[in-house]
Design a protein around this motif. Structure first.
Motif, PDB file in Angstrom:
ATOM      1  N   SER A  39       0.831  -1.190   0.000  1.00  0.00           N
ATOM      2  CA  SER A  39       0.000   0.000   0.000  1.00  0.00           C
ATOM      3  C   SER A  39       0.875   1.253   0.000  1.00  0.00           C
ATOM      4  O   SER A  39       1.860   1.318   0.731  1.00  0.00           O
ATOM      5  CB  SER A  39      -0.866  -0.055   1.256  1.00  0.00           C
ATOM      6  OG  SER A  39      -1.451   1.186   1.468  1.00  0.00           O
ATOM      7  N   ARG A  40       0.545   2.237  -0.816  1.00  0.00           N
ATOM      8  CA  ARG A  40       1.250   3.516  -0.949  1.00  0.00           C
ATOM      9  C   ARG A  40       2.563   3.399  -1.720  1.00  0.00           C
ATOM     10  O   ARG A  40       3.338   4.358  -1.774  1.00  0.00           O
ATOM     11  CB  ARG A  40       1.560   4.180   0.409  1.00  0.00           C
ATOM     12  CG  ARG A  40       0.438   4.191   1.416  1.00  0.00           C
ATOM     13  CD  ARG A  40      -0.775   4.915   0.949  1.00  0.00           C
ATOM     14  NE  ARG A  40      -0.579   6.358   0.821  1.00  0.00           N
ATOM     15  CZ  ARG A  40      -1.322   7.134   0.050  1.00  0.00           C
ATOM     16  NH1 ARG A  40      -2.279   6.617  -0.681  1.00  0.00           N
ATOM     17  NH2 ARG A  40      -1.078   8.425  -0.016  1.00  0.00           N
ATOM     18  N   ALA A  41       2.850   2.252  -2.306  1.00  0.00           N
ATOM     19  CA  ALA A  41       4.100   2.113  -3.051  1.00  0.00           C
ATOM     20  C   ALA A  41       4.084   2.938  -4.332  1.00  0.00           C
ATOM     21  O   ALA A  41       5.127   3.315  -4.859  1.00  0.00           O
ATOM     22  CB  ALA A  41       4.367   0.644  -3.375  1.00  0.00           C
ATOM     23  N   GLY A  42       2.879   3.202  -4.867  1.00  0.00           N
ATOM     24  CA  GLY A  42       2.797   4.012  -6.083  1.00  0.00           C
ATOM     25  C   GLY A  42       2.150   3.301  -7.264  1.00  0.00           C
ATOM     26  O   GLY A  42       2.350   3.697  -8.408  1.00  0.00           O
ATOM     27  N   LYS A  43       1.334   2.272  -7.006  1.00  0.00           N
ATOM     28  CA  LYS A  43       0.704   1.501  -8.085  1.00  0.00           C
ATOM     29  C   LYS A  43      -0.250   2.344  -8.915  1.00  0.00           C
ATOM     30  O   LYS A  43      -0.183   2.355 -10.144  1.00  0.00           O
ATOM     31  CB  LYS A  43      -0.076   0.299  -7.503  1.00  0.00           C
ATOM     32  CG  LYS A  43       0.778  -0.679  -6.730  1.00  0.00           C
ATOM     33  CD  LYS A  43      -0.043  -1.817  -6.148  1.00  0.00           C
ATOM     34  CE  LYS A  43      -0.963  -1.406  -5.007  1.00  0.00           C
ATOM     35  NZ  LYS A  43      -0.267  -0.963  -3.791  1.00  0.00           N
ATOM     36  N   THR A  44      -1.150   3.048  -8.236  1.00  0.00           N
ATOM     37  CA  THR A  44      -2.154   3.829  -8.960  1.00  0.00           C
ATOM     38  C   THR A  44      -1.490   4.889  -9.828  1.00  0.00           C
ATOM     39  O   THR A  44      -1.844   5.069 -10.998  1.00  0.00           O
ATOM     40  CB  THR A  44      -3.125   4.482  -7.957  1.00  0.00           C
ATOM     41  OG1 THR A  44      -3.671   3.452  -7.133  1.00  0.00           O
ATOM     42  CG2 THR A  44      -4.255   5.189  -8.668  1.00  0.00           C
ATOM     43  N   VAL A  45      -0.513   5.574  -9.279  1.00  0.00           N
ATOM     44  CA  VAL A  45       0.173   6.625 -10.028  1.00  0.00           C
ATOM     45  C   VAL A  45       0.937   6.009 -11.208  1.00  0.00           C
ATOM     46  O   VAL A  45       0.903   6.520 -12.335  1.00  0.00           O
ATOM     47  CB  VAL A  45       1.131   7.413  -9.100  1.00  0.00           C
ATOM     48  CG1 VAL A  45       1.980   8.394  -9.889  1.00  0.00           C
ATOM     49  CG2 VAL A  45       0.332   8.152  -8.022  1.00  0.00           C
ATOM     50  N   PHE A  46       1.570   4.883 -10.969  1.00  0.00           N
ATOM     51  CA  PHE A  46       2.331   4.229 -12.032  1.00  0.00           C
ATOM     52  C   PHE A  46       1.427   3.828 -13.203  1.00  0.00           C
ATOM     53  O   PHE A  46       1.722   4.095 -14.366  1.00  0.00           O
ATOM     54  CB  PHE A  46       3.057   2.994 -11.483  1.00  0.00           C
ATOM     55  CG  PHE A  46       3.742   2.181 -12.555  1.00  0.00           C
ATOM     56  CD1 PHE A  46       5.003   2.540 -13.016  1.00  0.00           C
ATOM     57  CD2 PHE A  46       3.118   1.074 -13.119  1.00  0.00           C
ATOM     58  CE1 PHE A  46       5.625   1.812 -14.028  1.00  0.00           C
ATOM     59  CE2 PHE A  46       3.737   0.338 -14.130  1.00  0.00           C
ATOM     60  CZ  PHE A  46       4.993   0.711 -14.582  1.00  0.00           C
ATOM     61  N   ALA A 337      11.518   8.266  -7.241  1.00  0.00           N
ATOM     62  CA  ALA A 337      12.922   8.666  -7.336  1.00  0.00           C
ATOM     63  C   ALA A 337      13.059  10.176  -7.485  1.00  0.00           C
ATOM     64  O   ALA A 337      14.149  10.720  -7.297  1.00  0.00           O
ATOM     65  CB  ALA A 337      13.595   7.968  -8.518  1.00  0.00           C
ATOM     66  N   ASP A 338      11.957  10.855  -7.822  1.00  0.00           N
ATOM     67  CA  ASP A 338      12.028  12.312  -7.943  1.00  0.00           C
ATOM     68  C   ASP A 338      12.246  12.997  -6.601  1.00  0.00           C
ATOM     69  O   ASP A 338      12.451  14.193  -6.537  1.00  0.00           O
ATOM     70  CB  ASP A 338      10.762  12.861  -8.623  1.00  0.00           C
ATOM     71  CG  ASP A 338       9.490  12.437  -7.910  1.00  0.00           C
ATOM     72  OD1 ASP A 338       9.493  11.372  -7.260  1.00  0.00           O
ATOM     73  OD2 ASP A 338       8.491  13.176  -7.986  1.00  0.00           O
ATOM     74  N   HIS A 339      12.227  12.231  -5.508  1.00  0.00           N
ATOM     75  CA  HIS A 339      12.565  12.806  -4.207  1.00  0.00           C
ATOM     76  C   HIS A 339      14.077  12.931  -4.020  1.00  0.00           C
ATOM     77  O   HIS A 339      14.535  13.497  -3.033  1.00  0.00           O
ATOM     78  CB  HIS A 339      12.000  11.958  -3.069  1.00  0.00           C
ATOM     79  CG  HIS A 339      10.513  12.074  -2.950  1.00  0.00           C
ATOM     80  ND1 HIS A 339       9.656  11.286  -3.675  1.00  0.00           N
ATOM     81  CD2 HIS A 339       9.733  12.900  -2.220  1.00  0.00           C
ATOM     82  CE1 HIS A 339       8.397  11.614  -3.383  1.00  0.00           C
ATOM     83  NE2 HIS A 339       8.420  12.593  -2.502  1.00  0.00           N
TER      84      HIS A 339
HETATM   85  N1  LIG Z   1       6.694  12.483  -6.012  1.00  0.00           N
HETATM   86  C1  LIG Z   1       6.065  11.344  -6.346  1.00  0.00           C
HETATM   87  N2  LIG Z   1       5.187  10.809  -5.481  1.00  0.00           N
HETATM   88  C2  LIG Z   1       4.567   9.662  -5.831  1.00  0.00           C
HETATM   89  C3  LIG Z   1       4.798   9.017  -7.085  1.00  0.00           C
HETATM   90  N3  LIG Z   1       4.039   7.888  -7.117  1.00  0.00           N
HETATM   91  C4  LIG Z   1       3.361   7.847  -5.950  1.00  0.00           C
HETATM   92  N4  LIG Z   1       3.659   8.912  -5.166  1.00  0.00           N
HETATM   93  C5  LIG Z   1       3.157   9.211  -3.807  1.00  0.00           C
HETATM   94  O1  LIG Z   1       2.799   8.004  -3.187  1.00  0.00           O
HETATM   95  C6  LIG Z   1       1.422   8.017  -2.798  1.00  0.00           C
HETATM   96  C7  LIG Z   1       0.809   6.653  -3.011  1.00  0.00           C
HETATM   97  O2  LIG Z   1       0.734   6.373  -4.392  1.00  0.00           O
HETATM   98  P1  LIG Z   1      -0.387   5.391  -4.974  1.00  0.00           P
HETATM   99  O3  LIG Z   1      -0.119   5.261  -6.443  1.00  0.00           O
HETATM  100  O4  LIG Z   1      -1.743   5.808  -4.552  1.00  0.00           O
HETATM  101  O5  LIG Z   1       0.025   4.039  -4.224  1.00  0.00           O
HETATM  102  P2  LIG Z   1      -0.713   2.625  -4.217  1.00  0.00           P
HETATM  103  O6  LIG Z   1      -1.338   2.484  -2.869  1.00  0.00           O
HETATM  104  O7  LIG Z   1       0.403   1.640  -4.397  1.00  0.00           O
HETATM  105  O8  LIG Z   1      -1.689   2.608  -5.356  1.00  0.00           O
HETATM  106  C8  LIG Z   1       0.797   9.098  -3.649  1.00  0.00           C
HETATM  107  O9  LIG Z   1      -0.322   9.644  -2.996  1.00  0.00           O
HETATM  108  C9  LIG Z   1       1.928  10.097  -3.789  1.00  0.00           C
HETATM  109  O10 LIG Z   1       2.007  10.903  -2.627  1.00  0.00           O
HETATM  110  C10 LIG Z   1       5.753   9.615  -7.984  1.00  0.00           C
HETATM  111  O11 LIG Z   1       6.033   9.138  -9.089  1.00  0.00           O
HETATM  112  N5  LIG Z   1       6.357  10.774  -7.555  1.00  0.00           N
END
Ligand SMILES: Nc1nc2c(ncn2[C@@H]2O[C@H](COP(=O)(O)OP(=O)(O)O)[C@@H](O)[C@H]2O)c(=O)[nH]1
Ligand SMILES: [Mg+2]
Length: 489
Positions: A39-46, A337-339
């Motif tokens: 959870s919060r790893a970044g799946k949705t954004v990816f 990685a943009d952090h």
């Molecule tokens: N700066 C940055 N933050 C990201 C990126 N991807 C995810 N995040 C952060 O990580 C949080 C969780 O991402 P999300 O895709 O919802 O995670 P999921 O729970 O794996 O689906 C987001 O709300 C962002 O704050 C990225 O590419 N760059």
């Protein structure tokens, strides 16, 4: 151990499904891409960024088919599996681009189909169907339970919960556990209380300051649509690994529910989703582990090894030729990685490579190709330099999310700031063996910890006149090339 009857039935069912999928893919080339991560790893954004890249295009120099213009068109198609929610692409994209907010977090599996028309290197027109499956990594960590008895699982979970820094998070649950006698008559109230305290403990471990990753059963934290069902109402008891539960006892009740969890929850997920994947990307929030401390990093390493083991389940058993996962490429990606400044991207990759290293050696022996990348699916920062006295430090600049703090300052969500996030060491080993001075938030207050990553808002985008702007990224093209590049030759 010889396979049990249920195993055989299960494998027969799987084989039928695999054959069906296989027959279909002869006529319609298709790739099922699993996207997972805790959870919060970044799946949705990816996934949102991936679909946007394919349907809209942009700068993706390493993703050859897109870069050379061989992809004529990529479009969303109706989602094929009726019982699985559709990935809400349009909403997620709008939230990021128009509101400059990150998408709301999701807790269930979802799926989306993309149809890609492309030209082969030899000039022929072809179509590839890409099914993207987003599922919680927590569920994956459940697969090893299929090979474990209740007694084994309970023993391991208890042992883990007695180690630092988990032990003090487990105090309340341990107190309640001490009042239970496994041999006594089954007791629904005690079981529910125990399951609740155990779940609270798991949740506390997930707290940002500990960021620990190795926490089966996964549905206790990510129940999807199963919250409060009996199959999720059990907990470890202190019982001998080779003991047998007396009939009607509390212990027997726990065993029954644990087995129900395996049958009703874990096996169907394995059969209907996991076993049908062709490619897999595992997203890892390594920065959260740095934020937290060395224990979290070790935990992450163990979780990654556990995940890799899942990809090998079934291999080597007699009946397994069609049953085994057919995943032939796995990409481990450190997200966000943009952090970090560009100078640290390779170092982040090296840390991840080190974290999966041992497990990779084993998996590669089975013919699976594995790679590692540090990426930002959506790049929220740009590079900057900050001057401290005589030093000029490589920094990153972005707009912190409202409410983020640094020192005494609380950000309002509008001001842009430049920060120096900390350097990763050149030798990743030093992070793991503890030789690099490395304090995380779990052991030190925020102002003295070695890494501190602010969370930034999605970038503000310039419209270049071509309609929707493209999303900036870091190395997303490399990920795409590895995951589907060979299927677009
Ligand atoms: N700066 C940055 N933050 C990201 C990126 N991807 C995810 N995040 C952060 O990580 C949080 C969780 O991402 P999300 O895709 O919802 O995670 P999921 O729970 O794996 O689906 C987001 O709300 C962002 O704050 C990225 O590419 N760059
Ligand atoms: Mg999500």
């Amino acid at each position: 151990m010889p396979p049990s009857f249920t195993d055989i039935v299960e494998e027969a069912r799987l084989s039928a499904r695999a054959l069906l999928d296989y027959g279909e893919s002869l006529f319609n080339p298709a790739v099922r891409l699993g996207v997972t991560g805790l959870s919060r790893a970044g799946k949705t954004v990816f996934i949102t960024a991936l679909i946007h890249a394919l349907t809209r295009g942009g700068r993706f120099p390493v993703f050859e088919a897109l870069d050379t213009g061989r992809i004529a068109r990529a479009e969303l198609a109706p989602q094929p599996d009726d019982a699985v929610p559709r990935f809400d692409y349009e909403n997620h994209l709008r939230t990021m681009i128009e509101e400059r907010r990150w998408p709301n977090s999701t807790v269930d599996i979802s799926e989306l189909r993309l149809v890609i028309d492309y030209q082969r290197h030899n000039g022929a027109d072809r179509r590839l169907t890409l099914d993207i499956v987003d599922y919680p990594g927590e569920w994956l960590l459940d697969l090893p339970l299929l090979n474990k008895s209740y007694e084994q699982w309970a023993g391991e979970s208890l042992a883990l919960s007695r180690e630092a820094p988990r032990a003090h998070l487990a105090t309340k649950w341990h107190e309640q556990l001490a009042t239970l006698n496994p041999q006594e008559k089954e007791d629904e109230q005690a079981t529910r209380a125990s399951a609740k305290l155990f779940t609270d403990y798991l949740r506390a471990c997930r707290d940002e300051r500990f960021a620990m990753s190795l926490l089966p059963p996964g549905r206790f934290l990510m129940p999807g649509n199963l919250a409060t069902s009996p199959a999720l109402t059990f907990a470890p008891l202190a019982v001998p690994a080779d003991g047998v539960a007396p009939e009607g006892s509390l212990w027997a009740m726990m065993v029954r529910r644990y087995e129900a969890y395996k049958d009703k929850v874990v096996r169907p997920f394995f059969r209907d989703h996991f076993a049908r994947l062709d490619r897999q990307i595992v997203l890892v929030d390594a920065l959260a582990a740095f934020n937290s401390g060395p224990e979290a990093l070790h935990d992450l390493e163990a979780a990654l090894a556990g995940i890799l083991d899942c990809f090998r389940i079934g291999r080597g058993t007699i009946l397994s030729s069609l049953f085994r996962p057919r995943i032939d490429r796995i990409l481990f990606a450190a997200t966000k990685a943009d952090h970090l400044h560009r100078l640290s991207h390779d170092r982040l990759e090296a840390v991840l490579r080190r974290a999966v290293g041992r497990a990779v050696a084993r998996a590669e022996a089975t013919g699976t190709e594995i790679d590692v990348v540090a990426l930002a699916a959506v790049r929220a920062t740009r590079e900057a330099t900050v001057t401290r006295g005589r030093d000029r430090l490589p920094a990153i600049a972005g707009t912190p999310i409202p409410g983020e703090t640094a020192g005494d300052e609380t950000f309002d969500g509008h001001t842009e700031v430049a920060t120096f996030p900390g350097d990763l060491p050149a030798d990743p080993e030093s992070l793991f063996d503890g030789s690099a001075a490395f304090r995380g938030l779990a052991s030190a207050p925020a102002n003295t910890s070695d890494f501190r990553f602010l969370r930034f808002r999605p970038p503000s985008l310039e419209h270049d006149g071509k309609g929707e702007p493209s999303l900036p990224h870091i190395r997303l093209d490399r990920a795409l090339q590895f995951l589907i590049g060979d299927r677009l030759q």
